[in-house]
Enzyme design. Structure first.
Site: not given
Ligand code: PDD
Length: 289
Positions: A151, A33, A183, A207
């Site tokens: 992801k 996703y 993270e 991620l």
């Molecule tokens: N989550 N690390 C993890 C484990 C994440 O699930 C996310 C994002 C990030 C940050 O990624 P980005 O900057 O590309 O949003 C880091 C999304 C927003 C979610 O699960 O809703």
């Protein structure tokens, strides 16, 4: 208010969207996703999300031949925003691709089974109020699998950690593995130690957040010393600042971690400057598509 989604080749009202009980996203969590921030109907760093999406599909060996190309996917995002009256203000688009629908068997289905493609859009309220006070977080062991760079919609590690955070009155869980901070449950984590911003390097354990990459660019532009080197658990008591980043949160200062106050308990100077830089970046035409 209209709520229109895209599912397998058509726009339709959310309440009419149906996926098969045999969909491998439902049965196995077999899919990926993306969540993309949108400002006035345009995608913030859209191409970066598409690059990560395709890397995820390749990592899971989901066939991309029947999926729209990048230009068509961007057009789909724009059309979805328009159909949901989201061409002004802030929104997110959620995209999910699963390995498609086939009778339950762990190995891949026949090559003729097309992936399922789903998109939806929602209005969001930026987290500016929390940013001024700062967030609370808890520290938890990172119990996730060994490919956190993908992801995937397998999100139980995140779900369990985030629930613990919410039950503790916190907004996020900071995860650690083998003595280092990896993270957050759904965010990337940065700390400031001796004037240097540190964050876990890219690899299979985190991620690679789009917001993480933008944050690194903004910090460099601010002339802020940065090192992509993991924070050690034993270094946490010496941090002057701690913050997390994600598509919906931008850069969010953490002012309390478990029972420990970070800095003086208010958002620190690096996080504050970063917040201002983000507010500008979100309206920077070069970052919007
Ligand atoms: N989550 N690390 C993890 C484990 C994440 O699930 C996310 C994002 C990030 C940050 O990624 P980005 O900057 O590309 O949003 C880091 C999304 C927003 C979610 O699960 O809703």
């Amino acid at each position: 208010m209209s709520d229109i989604v895209w599912l397998d080749g058509q726009f339709l009202p959310r309440q009419d969207a149906r996926i098969s009980v045999d969909d491998r996203g439902f049965i196995f969590g077999d899919g990926i996703y993306e969540v993309t921030r949108c400002v006035d109907g345009r995608l913030f760093e859209g191409p970066r999300h598409l690059v990560r999406m395709r890397a995820g599909l390749a990592g899971l060996r989901i066939d991309q031949a029947s999926l729209p190309d990048d230009a068509a996917l961007l057009a789909l995002h724009h059309e979805l925003l328009a159909r949901n009256d989201l061409t002004s203000g802030q929104a997110t688009v959620y995209l999910q691709i699963t390995r498609g629908s086939a009778p339950r068997a762990h190995q891949f289905p026949a090559a003729s089974v097309p992936p399922t493609l789903y998109l939806s859009a929602s209005r969001i309220t930026p987290a500016d109020a929390l940013r001024t006070t700062g967030a609370r977080a808890i520290l938890l062991p990172d119990l996730r699998w060994a490919r956190c760079d993908l992801k995937t919609v397998n999100l139980l590690g995140a779900v369990m950690a985030k629930q613990r955070a919410v039950e503790s009155g916190a907004q996020e869980a900071v995860l650690h593995r083998d003595g280092v901070v990896t993270e957050g449950s759904i965010t990337n984590v940065f700390g400031v130690l001796d004037g240097v911003v540190r964050t876990h390097p890219v690899g299979t354990r985190i991620l690679r957040g789009v917001t993480r990459d933008v944050t690194l660019e903004l910090l460099h532009a601010m002339g802020q010393p940065v090192e992509e080197r993991a924070l050690l658990l034993e270094e946490l008591p010496q941090l002057s600042e701690l913050f997390y980043t994600s598509t919906t949160q931008d850069a969010m200062p953490i002012v309390r971690l478990d029972d420990r106050t970070i800095g003086d308990g208010t958002p620190g100077p690096v996080a504050r400057r970063l917040g201002e830089a983000f507010a500008r970046a979100l309206h920077d035409a070069k970052r919007l598509r």
